[in-house]
Write a protein that holds these residues in place. Structure first.
Motif, mmCIF file in Angstrom:
data_model
loop_
_atom_site.group_PDB
_atom_site.id
_atom_site.type_symbol
_atom_site.label_atom_id
_atom_site.label_comp_id
_atom_site.label_asym_id
_atom_site.label_seq_id
_atom_site.Cartn_x
_atom_site.Cartn_y
_atom_site.Cartn_z
ATOM 1 N N CYS A 100 -6.673 -13.396 15.362
ATOM 2 C CA CYS A 100 -7.790 -14.073 14.694
ATOM 3 C C CYS A 100 -8.336 -15.232 15.518
ATOM 4 C CB CYS A 100 -7.346 -14.571 13.317
ATOM 5 S SG CYS A 100 -7.023 -13.231 12.170
ATOM 6 N N THR A 101 -7.565 -15.696 16.508
ATOM 7 C CA THR A 101 -8.068 -16.796 17.333
ATOM 8 C C THR A 101 -9.247 -16.329 18.165
ATOM 9 O OG1 THR A 101 -6.456 -16.234 19.048
ATOM 10 C CG2 THR A 101 -5.808 -17.882 17.427
ATOM 11 N N GLN A 102 -9.230 -15.060 18.598
ATOM 12 C CA GLN A 102 -10.360 -14.530 19.356
ATOM 13 C C GLN A 102 -11.535 -14.230 18.451
ATOM 14 O OE1 GLN A 102 -9.194 -11.239 21.784
ATOM 15 N NE2 GLN A 102 -7.584 -12.368 22.849
ATOM 16 N N LEU A 103 -11.243 -13.856 17.201
ATOM 17 C CA LEU A 103 -12.315 -13.537 16.263
ATOM 18 C C LEU A 103 -12.846 -14.790 15.571
ATOM 19 C CD1 LEU A 103 -10.606 -10.430 14.693
ATOM 20 C CD2 LEU A 103 -12.572 -10.404 16.225
ATOM 21 N N HIS A 104 -12.117 -15.907 15.717
ATOM 22 C CA HIS A 104 -12.532 -17.187 15.138
ATOM 23 C C HIS A 104 -12.608 -17.114 13.615
ATOM 24 C CE1 HIS A 104 -13.321 -18.447 19.215
ATOM 25 N NE2 HIS A 104 -14.078 -17.384 19.383
ATOM 26 N N ILE A 105 -11.706 -16.365 13.026
ATOM 27 C CA ILE A 105 -11.618 -16.283 11.565
ATOM 28 C C ILE A 105 -10.163 -16.490 11.160
ATOM 29 C CG2 ILE A 105 -11.808 -14.786 9.546
ATOM 30 C CD1 ILE A 105 -14.128 -13.422 10.774
ATOM 31 N N LYS A 106 -9.948 -17.381 10.219
ATOM 32 C CA LYS A 106 -8.630 -17.546 9.622
ATOM 33 C C LYS A 106 -8.685 -16.947 8.225
ATOM 34 C CE LYS A 106 -5.052 -20.933 8.576
ATOM 35 N NZ LYS A 106 -4.628 -22.338 8.734
ATOM 36 N N VAL A 107 -7.703 -16.126 7.896
ATOM 37 C CA VAL A 107 -7.708 -15.414 6.626
ATOM 38 C C VAL A 107 -6.519 -15.864 5.788
ATOM 39 C CG1 VAL A 107 -7.748 -13.168 5.497
ATOM 40 C CG2 VAL A 107 -8.768 -13.449 7.765
ATOM 41 N N ILE A 108 -6.781 -16.198 4.524
ATOM 42 C CA ILE A 108 -5.724 -16.600 3.591
ATOM 43 C C ILE A 108 -5.776 -15.659 2.400
ATOM 44 C CG2 ILE A 108 -4.752 -18.464 2.210
ATOM 45 C CD1 ILE A 108 -6.459 -20.417 3.894
ATOM 46 N N ASP A 109 -4.728 -14.897 2.206
ATOM 47 C CA ASP A 109 -4.653 -14.001 1.052
ATOM 48 C C ASP A 109 -4.273 -14.819 -0.176
ATOM 49 O OD1 ASP A 109 -3.364 -12.063 -0.905
ATOM 50 O OD2 ASP A 109 -4.120 -10.680 0.611
ATOM 51 N N ILE A 110 -4.926 -14.543 -1.284
ATOM 52 C CA ILE A 110 -4.678 -15.310 -2.506
ATOM 53 C C ILE A 110 -3.215 -15.177 -2.946
ATOM 54 C CG2 ILE A 110 -5.234 -13.529 -4.217
ATOM 55 C CD1 ILE A 110 -6.391 -17.203 -4.280
ATOM 56 N N ALA A 111 -2.586 -14.037 -2.616
ATOM 57 C CA ALA A 111 -1.185 -13.827 -2.983
ATOM 58 C C ALA A 111 -0.254 -14.727 -2.192
ATOM 59 C CB ALA A 111 -0.805 -12.362 -2.769
ATOM 60 N N ASP A 112 -0.713 -15.204 -1.024
ATOM 61 C CA ASP A 112 0.129 -16.041 -0.170
ATOM 62 C C ASP A 112 0.015 -17.526 -0.486
ATOM 63 O OD1 ASP A 112 1.096 -13.885 1.225
ATOM 64 O OD2 ASP A 112 -0.481 -13.954 2.734
ATOM 65 N N ILE A 113 -0.946 -17.906 -1.322
ATOM 66 C CA ILE A 113 -1.144 -19.323 -1.627
ATOM 67 C C ILE A 113 -0.027 -19.815 -2.546
ATOM 68 C CG2 ILE A 113 -2.653 -21.010 -2.747
ATOM 69 C CD1 ILE A 113 -5.033 -19.413 -1.821
ATOM 70 N N LEU A 114 0.692 -20.832 -2.088
ATOM 71 C CA LEU A 114 1.774 -21.416 -2.878
ATOM 72 C C LEU A 114 1.225 -22.434 -3.866
ATOM 73 C CD1 LEU A 114 4.311 -21.964 0.050
ATOM 74 C CD2 LEU A 114 4.236 -20.058 -1.566
ATOM 75 N N PHE A 115 0.384 -23.334 -3.376
ATOM 76 C CA PHE A 115 -0.262 -24.320 -4.233
ATOM 77 C C PHE A 115 -1.360 -25.007 -3.443
ATOM 78 C CE2 PHE A 115 3.363 -26.308 -2.194
ATOM 79 C CZ PHE A 115 2.897 -27.549 -1.780
ATOM 80 N N VAL A 116 -2.207 -25.732 -4.139
ATOM 81 C CA VAL A 116 -3.289 -26.488 -3.518
ATOM 82 C C VAL A 116 -3.235 -27.910 -4.061
ATOM 83 C CG1 VAL A 116 -4.940 -25.687 -5.267
ATOM 84 C CG2 VAL A 116 -5.781 -26.597 -3.096
ATOM 85 N N GLN A 117 -3.437 -28.881 -3.186
ATOM 86 C CA GLN A 117 -3.409 -30.279 -3.628
ATOM 87 C C GLN A 117 -4.568 -31.030 -2.987
ATOM 88 O OE1 GLN A 117 0.546 -31.322 -2.313
ATOM 89 N NE2 GLN A 117 -0.138 -31.961 -0.294
ATOM 90 N N SER A 118 -4.969 -32.105 -3.630
ATOM 91 C CA SER A 118 -6.145 -32.843 -3.172
ATOM 92 C C SER A 118 -5.977 -34.322 -3.469
ATOM 93 C CB SER A 118 -7.400 -32.310 -3.880
ATOM 94 O OG SER A 118 -8.531 -33.061 -3.540
#
Length: 645
Positions: A100-118
């Motif tokens: 993905c570094t060559q494609l310049h896209i980072k992909v995050i699967d919703i199933a892999d998300i542990l938590f989000v904080q802000s």
């Protein structure tokens, strides 16, 4: 010129149109789509933190099916065309290794998300950014967002408060919906796994798999059948489906080779058109379940043995008595309990069960060997004294690696809390005028983190989960009096009402229910040489089979030269300070005391707490058999901490 205009138009488009096969999971996600921030589908401009603490402009986009988050560059040279995007999304969804570094896209699967904080600094990258801020680059913690996922964190700044709050809420809603769907009775493991492989095999996005693609899918999911056998199974299944109207309109990619061949009438049989996702799931289950039953489904064999070959359905009374009581041995099972199961897998009224529903039940969590009732949390158990419970604890919480030269990080505290840890350790030392109190592993090359930042991580966790069970902060206090006063000030200022203030004497510790949403401190409340733990002032380490003692400090350089990397967790400690600031003592609940013996185990105040290494705890029992019963008496009233040797 036309090419330039097309490039310009494409550079503003960040809509990722990958769609998952229609499943109960995707249906659940689509049901909450209206609650998701609309701008997220078109692309939100963010400033993404890099590993060196700098920020780069990126675009955060959510796929139409709500299964994927994409982080891409805004520069038009790096925006993928539709065909290239289709290929990379297909590869990613199939869990292939993609550069993905060559494609310049980072992909995050919703199933892999542990938590989000802000709203606060709580990751490696943001800590690096905060360090740069001291050199003139400002970082506003209130504007940062951190997404914790399987491959680390994605951290960024989102300037608009409304967008930031809506984004955090959207991700949480999507994640909750996904996991809610995954726990539904009609969601199988095959559906969760096949949705990834489907994208790679269905390369033309027709929504159908013909025979060659089906054979390829079997290889990807490790179903080992001879090609002739797999072909026969596939064709036989398609013959069953031939009685249904052929769904020529289900191909959704106009102009594809398959569509053109269909329009010319080249394929006249269902196996040439293909099977859809749900049919593929059913066929895969047939293959899996029929491997040892001579072509007959396992649940059909069991159904015949229990209820008879001539029956297609059973009543709730049959299910309760014949299966639950007689076959499973659940003597306590009632008709009402059987109805609850049948409502999930059988008829709506809970009165009948057919063969297919019986098979779904056999593979469900309701039929687990482990009693599902034991997994339901009973809040009435939270009314006892805190000393009655085992507490999920962490040792050297701040470290991300070894105890000699790894990084200390706020990320470790955030992750520990999210994983259910309720006792965090902080080794506190004097910093400078700018850093204040710092936390790290003494006399090593481990990095230092700010005490206040740790407290902010804890504070924000409780804000997000106000009814959480109490959190205990285990303070190894190596600070001078002025810095202890600073610690007390920070704790009171940041935690406010969240900080538990103990009374002078407690005959019984409060219950977890009474302490919900509170932070309790463990440390030393009184001064004097008899109140500290001897293990932190004089310890030893096994180095190349030689016992070496250390009285005040250990030479880090000598350890590195010796090649030793497996130092015991408390072999390297600074001496504890003898004087405790009154401001810190008055807010410390658990007073760590020296162990003498258990002869007066029930007499000290309930807040007195013993702390042992694993090795010393075991030695204590080997040296005195009475300790085995006396420590239980002590634990009925007092807390005890056992940490790794």
């Amino acid at each position: 010129m036309n090419h330039a205009m097309q490039s310009r138009r494409r550079s503003h488009s960040h809509v990722f149109t990958a769609t998952t096969p229609s499943t109960p999971i995707s249906a659940e996600l689509q049901s909450i789509k209206s609650f998701v921030l609309p701008a997220l589908f078109k692309g939100l401009k963010i400033k993404k933190a890099t590993s060196n603490g700098k920020f780069s402009t990126r675009v955060l986009t959510l796929s139409d099916d709500l299964f994927k988050l994409f982080v891409s560059r805004t520069n038009k040279r790096h925006v993928l065309g539709k065909r290239a995007l289709s290929k990379v999304v297909g590869a990613i969804m199939a869990t292939k290794e993609v550069d993905c570094t060559q494609l310049h896209i980072k992909v995050i699967d919703i199933a892999d998300i542990l938590f989000v904080q802000s709203g606060f600094i709580g990751s490696h990258k943001l800590e690096a950014a905060a360090t740069l801020a001291f050199r003139g680059e400002k970082l506003d913690p209130t504007k940062v967002v951190s997404i914790f996922h399987g491959k680390g964190t994605t951290d960024f700044i989102l300037e608009a408060d409304s967008d930031r709050n809506a984004l955090v809420s959207s991700i949480q809603i999507i994640r909750d919906a996904y996991h809610k769907a995954c726990t539904k009775p009609n969601i199988t493991m095959e559906q969760m796994l096949l949705r990834y492989d489907w994208f790679d095999v269905d390369s033309e996005r027709t929504g159908l798999l013909d025979l060659p693609r089906f054979l390829r899918l079997l290889r990807r999911i490790n179903v080992y059948l001879k090609q002739e056998e797999a072909t026969k199974i596939y064709r036989d299944y398609c013959l069953e489906l031939n009685s249904e109207p052929q769904r020529l309109g289900q191909t959704n990619r106009r102009g594809s080779k398959l569509q053109r061949r269909l329009s010319r009438g080249s394929y006249g049989h269902r196996d040439h058109i293909g099977i859809n996702f749900d049919e593929c799931i059913e066929l895969f289950q047939r293959i899996k379940l029929s491997e040892q039953t001579d072509g007959k489904l396992v649940h059909d064999v069991m159904f015949d043995q229990l209820f008879g070959e001539d029956r297609e359905g059973i009543t709730v009374e049959d299910f309760a008595q014949t299966f639950l009581v007689e076959k499973q041995g659940s003597n306590h099972a009632t008709t009402d309990e059987a109805k609850k199961i049948l409502r999930l897998y059988g008829s709506v009224d809970g009165e009948s069960f057919d063969r297919k529903s019986f098979g779904e039940y056999l593979l469900s969590s309701e039929n687990d060997l482990f009693d599902p009732a034991k997994q339901r949390f009973d809040e009435s158990v939270l009314n006892e004294s805190l000393s009655e419970y085992f507490i999920n604890s962490s040792h050297n919480t701040y470290l991300t690696g070894d105890q000699l030269q790894s990084k200390s990080s706020l990320e470790a505290y955030a992750a520990a809390l999210q994983r259910g840890c309720k006792c965090l350790e902080l080794d506190c030392f004097d910093g400078d005028k700018v850093a204040g109190v710092v936390v790290y592993h003494s006399y090593t090359a481990t990095s230092k983190i700010n005490f206040r930042d740790i407290i902010l991580v804890v504070k924000n966790y409780i804000i997000a989960k106000p009814t959480t069970l109490p959190i205990i902060l285990s303070l190894d206090n190596h600070c001078s009096t002025p810095f202890q006063e600073m610690m007390a000030s920070i704790l009171k200022e940041e935690l406010g009402e969240m900080l538990y203030h103990p009374t002078s004497t407690l005959d019984r510790l409060p219950s977890p229910r009474d302490l919900a949403g509170k932070v309790l401190l463990k440390g030393r409340r009184t001064s004097g040489k008899d109140d500290g733990l001897s293990e932190t002032t004089k310890t030893s380490v096994d180095m190349n089979d030689h016992r070496v003692s250390f009285n005040s400090r250990i030479s880090f350089a000598s350890l590195l030269k010796s090649g030793n990397r497996n130092v015991s967790s408390d072999a390297i400690e600074a001496p504890l300070t003898n004087k405790i600031a009154p401001e810190l003592a008055e807010i410390t609940t658990f007073n760590t005391v020296r162990f003498n013996d258990f002869s007066s185990a029930d007499t000290p105040p309930a807040t007195d707490m013993l702390s042992f290494s694993e090795s010393k705890f075991l030695r204590m029992f080997n040296q005195n058999e009475q300790n085995a019963s006396l420590w239980k008496i002590n634990n009925r009233k007092h807390m005890m901490r056992i940490y790794p040797s």
